[in-house]
Design a protein around this motif. Structure first.
Motif, PDB file in Angstrom:
ATOM      1  N   HIS A  77      34.643  31.440  32.505  1.00  0.00           N
ATOM      2  CA  HIS A  77      35.480  32.595  32.171  1.00  0.00           C
ATOM      3  C   HIS A  77      36.765  32.602  33.000  1.00  0.00           C
ATOM      4  CE1 HIS A  77      32.714  34.665  29.474  1.00  0.00           C
ATOM      5  NE2 HIS A  77      31.727  34.400  30.307  1.00  0.00           N
ATOM      6  N   ASP A  78      36.744  31.948  34.148  1.00  0.00           N
ATOM      7  CA  ASP A  78      37.923  31.913  35.018  1.00  0.00           C
ATOM      8  C   ASP A  78      38.939  30.853  34.598  1.00  0.00           C
ATOM      9  OD1 ASP A  78      36.799  33.907  36.538  1.00  0.00           O
ATOM     10  OD2 ASP A  78      35.945  32.520  38.022  1.00  0.00           O
ATOM     11  N   VAL A  79      38.521  29.920  33.731  1.00  0.00           N
ATOM     12  CA  VAL A  79      39.416  28.783  33.436  1.00  0.00           C
ATOM     13  C   VAL A  79      39.751  28.627  31.960  1.00  0.00           C
ATOM     14  CG1 VAL A  79      38.762  27.445  35.466  1.00  0.00           C
ATOM     15  CG2 VAL A  79      37.407  27.239  33.382  1.00  0.00           C
ATOM     16  N   VAL A  80      39.028  29.282  31.067  1.00  0.00           N
ATOM     17  CA  VAL A  80      39.346  29.190  29.634  1.00  0.00           C
ATOM     18  C   VAL A  80      39.362  30.584  29.014  1.00  0.00           C
ATOM     19  CG1 VAL A  80      38.376  26.878  29.387  1.00  0.00           C
ATOM     20  CG2 VAL A  80      36.924  28.860  28.968  1.00  0.00           C
ATOM     21  N   GLN A  81      40.245  30.775  28.058  1.00  0.00           N
ATOM     22  CA  GLN A  81      40.329  32.058  27.356  1.00  0.00           C
ATOM     23  C   GLN A  81      40.528  31.878  25.855  1.00  0.00           C
ATOM     24  OE1 GLN A  81      42.660  31.570  30.090  1.00  0.00           O
ATOM     25  NE2 GLN A  81      41.141  32.406  31.524  1.00  0.00           N
ATOM     26  N   ASP A 120      45.283  13.490  28.422  1.00  0.00           N
ATOM     27  CA  ASP A 120      45.626  14.884  28.131  1.00  0.00           C
ATOM     28  C   ASP A 120      44.588  15.544  27.236  1.00  0.00           C
ATOM     29  OD1 ASP A 120      47.996  14.674  29.583  1.00  0.00           O
ATOM     30  OD2 ASP A 120      49.067  13.822  27.868  1.00  0.00           O
ATOM     31  N   ALA A 121      43.343  15.119  27.365  1.00  0.00           N
ATOM     32  CA  ALA A 121      42.281  15.655  26.514  1.00  0.00           C
ATOM     33  C   ALA A 121      42.041  17.135  26.811  1.00  0.00           C
ATOM     34  CB  ALA A 121      40.989  14.875  26.748  1.00  0.00           C
ATOM     35  N   PRO A 122      41.753  17.923  25.771  1.00  0.00           N
ATOM     36  CA  PRO A 122      41.460  19.350  25.970  1.00  0.00           C
ATOM     37  C   PRO A 122      40.026  19.569  26.454  1.00  0.00           C
ATOM     38  CG  PRO A 122      41.272  18.822  23.657  1.00  0.00           C
ATOM     39  CD  PRO A 122      41.700  17.546  24.346  1.00  0.00           C
ATOM     40  N   ILE A 123      39.599  18.769  27.437  1.00  0.00           N
ATOM     41  CA  ILE A 123      38.267  18.880  28.012  1.00  0.00           C
ATOM     42  C   ILE A 123      38.410  19.473  29.405  1.00  0.00           C
ATOM     43  CG2 ILE A 123      36.120  17.692  28.575  1.00  0.00           C
ATOM     44  CD1 ILE A 123      36.909  17.379  25.659  1.00  0.00           C
ATOM     45  N   VAL A 124      37.779  20.611  29.639  1.00  0.00           N
ATOM     46  CA  VAL A 124      37.872  21.262  30.943  1.00  0.00           C
ATOM     47  C   VAL A 124      37.217  20.374  32.002  1.00  0.00           C
ATOM     48  CG1 VAL A 124      37.386  23.362  32.239  1.00  0.00           C
ATOM     49  CG2 VAL A 124      37.740  23.476  29.758  1.00  0.00           C
ATOM     50  N   PHE A 125      37.962  20.029  33.058  1.00  0.00           N
ATOM     51  CA  PHE A 125      37.475  19.156  34.134  1.00  0.00           C
ATOM     52  C   PHE A 125      37.021  17.791  33.599  1.00  0.00           C
ATOM     53  CE2 PHE A 125      36.153  23.575  35.342  1.00  0.00           C
ATOM     54  CZ  PHE A 125      37.094  23.777  36.335  1.00  0.00           C
ATOM     55  N   GLY A 126      37.650  17.321  32.529  1.00  0.00           N
ATOM     56  CA  GLY A 126      37.216  16.088  31.879  1.00  0.00           C
ATOM     57  C   GLY A 126      37.135  14.891  32.804  1.00  0.00           C
ATOM     58  N   ALA A 127      38.067  14.785  33.736  1.00  0.00           N
ATOM     59  CA  ALA A 127      38.100  13.628  34.641  1.00  0.00           C
ATOM     60  C   ALA A 127      36.935  13.604  35.620  1.00  0.00           C
ATOM     61  CB  ALA A 127      39.424  13.611  35.412  1.00  0.00           C
ATOM     62  N   ASP A 128      36.169  14.699  35.701  1.00  0.00           N
ATOM     63  CA  ASP A 128      35.038  14.756  36.636  1.00  0.00           C
ATOM     64  C   ASP A 128      33.792  14.056  36.103  1.00  0.00           C
ATOM     65  OD1 ASP A 128      36.643  16.234  38.261  1.00  0.00           O
ATOM     66  OD2 ASP A 128      35.595  18.143  37.972  1.00  0.00           O
ATOM     67  N   TYR A 129      33.785  13.695  34.828  1.00  0.00           N
ATOM     68  CA  TYR A 129      32.565  13.188  34.198  1.00  0.00           C
ATOM     69  C   TYR A 129      32.592  11.675  34.010  1.00  0.00           C
ATOM     70  CZ  TYR A 129      31.764  18.111  33.017  1.00  0.00           C
ATOM     71  OH  TYR A 129      31.582  19.464  33.080  1.00  0.00           O
ATOM     72  N   TYR A 176      32.325  19.872  21.740  1.00  0.00           N
ATOM     73  CA  TYR A 176      31.447  19.507  22.844  1.00  0.00           C
ATOM     74  C   TYR A 176      30.851  20.744  23.480  1.00  0.00           C
ATOM     75  CZ  TYR A 176      35.411  20.846  25.831  1.00  0.00           C
ATOM     76  OH  TYR A 176      36.415  21.539  26.448  1.00  0.00           O
ATOM     77  N   THR A 177      29.811  20.522  24.283  1.00  0.00           N
ATOM     78  CA  THR A 177      29.261  21.559  25.153  1.00  0.00           C
ATOM     79  C   THR A 177      29.221  20.984  26.569  1.00  0.00           C
ATOM     80  OG1 THR A 177      26.966  20.845  24.797  1.00  0.00           O
ATOM     81  CG2 THR A 177      27.837  22.560  23.342  1.00  0.00           C
ATOM     82  N   GLN A 178      29.386  21.822  27.561  1.00  0.00           N
ATOM     83  CA  GLN A 178      29.388  21.319  28.922  1.00  0.00           C
ATOM     84  C   GLN A 178      28.940  22.366  29.931  1.00  0.00           C
ATOM     85  OE1 GLN A 178      34.152  21.619  29.418  1.00  0.00           O
ATOM     86  NE2 GLN A 178      33.150  20.638  31.154  1.00  0.00           N
ATOM     87  N   THR A 179      28.406  21.842  31.031  1.00  0.00           N
ATOM     88  CA  THR A 179      28.186  22.608  32.254  1.00  0.00           C
ATOM     89  C   THR A 179      28.921  21.863  33.359  1.00  0.00           C
ATOM     90  OG1 THR A 179      26.106  21.411  32.606  1.00  0.00           O
ATOM     91  CG2 THR A 179      25.973  23.585  31.572  1.00  0.00           C
ATOM     92  N   HIS A 180      29.226  22.555  34.445  1.00  0.00           N
ATOM     93  CA  HIS A 180      30.035  21.928  35.489  1.00  0.00           C
ATOM     94  C   HIS A 180      29.702  22.548  36.839  1.00  0.00           C
ATOM     95  CE1 HIS A 180      33.754  21.203  37.888  1.00  0.00           C
ATOM     96  NE2 HIS A 180      33.766  20.064  37.231  1.00  0.00           N
TER      97      HIS A 180
END
Length: 271
Positions: A77-81, A120-129, A176-180
């Motif tokens: 909730h703090d990073v996507v709206q 520039d993928a629209p994946i939140v924290f994508g580079a962490d995976y 996609y679905t994700q947890t982080h």
């Protein structure tokens, strides 16, 4: 602000953590004592073959290092709206806009997917995976996870999932679905963990590897041990996938610090 009360809360939390770790360590030592003595009486690979348990190669005796880690589930909730996002129980589900969808070649999946995530993928924290290759007959899902100092997390709290068609060579990523995990940090100094060979011995002597089965894959990864005051505690564990028949693969976990079987339940300490 009542600083003494804050100090007391932190003291109780860390006291609970240390008492729990001490209890699990001592309990595992009691549980595994006889097993370790029996297991060293014969070569484990010979005993597996005698029970018609198949496997590829040999099980390594290499000793690795690992940590007790703490981390918090990321609050999406703090990073996507965006209106097309669904957030529930720290899990984000997203349908990609048509302009952001990409098609990748199944044969070059890892290379093309990595380029997509770190670009520039629209994946939140994508580079962490990082891409994971779980031994399963299912071909309709791509699973990635975070890692810490080169050791991946194999846990539902740190995963990125893409649904893909079964047989197509060209895969279009539509959502996609994700947890982080955030604030990942060691709780103690680095410690040695048991070898792959030792973990297999423990499983075998605990009757977790049935006769006439197959050890499909092993992996050293972090898994959640318990949760205390909304902080997850992770340990390195040996994951072992065992094929008991053509359509059934069971997964076992071994605590890589104590060389004991990990139960399926995840306790939550409320103090």
């Amino acid at each position: 602000m009542d600083f003494k009360r804050i100090e007391l809360i932190f003291f109780c939390a860390f006291l609970s953590l240390n008492l729990f770790l001490l209890y699990t360590f001592r309990q595992s030592q009691v549980d595994q004592g006889p097993t370790s003595e029996i297991a060293t009486a014969a070569d484990i690979e010979s005993r597996l073959k005698a029970d018609k348990i198949s496997f590829e190669g040999t099980f390594s005796a290499k000793i690795y290092d690992g940590y007790y880690l703490s981390a918090e589930a990321t609050n999406f909730h703090d990073v996507v709206q965006d209106s097309y996002d669904k957030i529930e129980n720290h899990r984000l589900s997203r349908t990609l806009p048509l302009a952001s969808q990409i098609t990748i070649d199944r044969q070059n999946l890892e290379k093309e997917l990595t380029s997509f995530l770190i670009g520039d993928a629209p994946i939140v924290f994508g580079a962490d995976y990082r891409l994971r290759e779980l031994p399963s007959n299912e071909q309709n899902e791509i699973v990635l996870s975070q890692e810490f100092e080169g050791v991946p997390f194999n846990d539902e709290t740190s995963e990125l999932h893409f649904d893909v068609p079964d047989a197509e060579e060209k895969i279009t990523l539509k959502g996609y679905t994700q947890t982080h995990l955030s604030e990942i940090q060691p709780l103690r100094e680095k410690q040695e963990v048991v070898s792959e060979n030792a973990a297999i011995k423990t499983l075998y002597m605990s009757n977790r590897i049935p006769s006439e089965s197959k050890v499909v894959k092993t992996e050293l990864a972090y898994t959640r041990l318990f949760t205390v005051r909304d902080k997850n505690v992770y340990i390195p564990a040996w994951f072992v996938w065992i094929e008991t028949n053509k359509n059934n693969i069971q997964m076992e976990r071994i605590n890589a610090f104590t060389n004991s079987v990990i139960s399926a339940s995840i306790p939550e300490v409320k103090k």
